[in-house]
Design a protein around this motif. Structure first.
Motif: not given
Length: 280
Positions: A89-111, A269-273
């Motif tokens: 769960i902590k691993l998934l939290n970290g990955a999603m936090n990185g993705l959220a940052y990218m999306h907030d800054h107008d960037r997609l990851h795509q891989s 996703v990050l705020k999901h229970r």
């Protein structure tokens, strides 16, 4: 082209030195050889990936079963599973936090996938020190409104072709589709983390799991759960997703929703229970 894309993405995402995301790999610099090759240098934030973790743990599961440890030491097994759930769960939290940052800054990851998440540790007892970081930004796409109206990059042609097929034509719709496409990939990554570390080696792999979800059960997660319940080898994965009264299945279904418009954004996703179950 891929190296140039990765360089551009990192330079942009690191431009604000006061708000560097802890869940993105940090670019130190780059150089070009006389032959025209582009090399990038990153800070050494870990030599493992989520794929390495999944493979290592599933192999350890097989060894434990072969030695009979799970039978003779049920308490030890219970403690291992509890640590594993917290780590995942902590691993998934970290990955999603990185993705959220990218999306907030107008960037997609795509891989986004198991190989594109770097870990500084694979020791489950050290989950409190785990800092996952996203890498492999070669296919990253700029979804700023000015860029959406510009000429398409060769690397993003497939994305916008899928967007058009899904009925996303305006810049706003294309941006929403791109973000939802990243979330779908993140959903497949979540499924990988929910199954591979909780199974023995050879029982399930990322390709088989994706086929099971997409082809066999057409993204019907309730049907997937019923199928997995009938196979004792998948029981720990089911129990993991059952946490919080089925919170894991609920989140996974939302991220893999066939309708891109219904998928949650990374912040949701990050705020999901389910994501708050680290203190199991």
């Amino acid at each position: 082209m891929m190296a140039a894309g990765e360089l551009s993405a990192h330079v942009f995402l690191q431009s604000d030195t006061e708000k560097i995301c802890p869940n993105l790999q940090f670019l130190l610099g780059g150089f070009e050889t006389k032959m025209g090759e582009q090399w990038l240098a990153f800070r050494n934030d870990g030599k493992y990936s989520a794929a390495n973790y999944g493979k290592s743990v599933s192999e350890a599961n097989s060894k434990d079963t072969a030695k009979g440890e799970n039978f003779w030491n049920p308490f030890i097994k219970e403690q291992k599973i509890k640590r594993r759930r917290i780590f995942v769960i902590k691993l998934l939290n970290g990955a999603m936090n990185g993705l959220a940052y990218m999306h907030d800054h107008d960037r997609l990851h795509q891989s986004l996938g198991p190989s594109s998440v770097v870990l500084n540790t694979m020791v489950e007892k050290d989950a409190s020190y785990l800092v996952p970081k996203l890498r492999d930004l070669s296919f990253s796409v700029d979804i700023g409104y000015s860029s959406l109206g510009a000429a398409q990059s060769t690397l993003s042609e497939g994305l916008w072709r899928r967007a058009s097929a899904a009925g996303a034509f305006t810049p706003l719709e294309k941006r929403a589709y791109g973000i939802a496409d990243d979330i779908y990939e993140a959903g497949l990554f979540f499924a990988y983390l929910a199954f591979i570390p909780f199974c023995e080696a050879g029982i399930m792999d990322s390709i088989s799991l994706q086929r099971l979800l997409e082809n066999t059960f057409q993204l019907d997660l309730q049907a997937v759960r019923e199928y997995c319940l009938a196979d004792d080898r998948l029981l720990e994965a089911v129990k993991f997703l059952d946490l919080g009264d089925g919170a894991g299945w609920e989140l996974l279904q939302a991220m893999l929703n066939p309708d891109y418009r219904q998928r949650p954004i990374a912040e949701a996703v990050l705020k999901h229970r389910f994501m708050s179950l680290v203190n199991l």
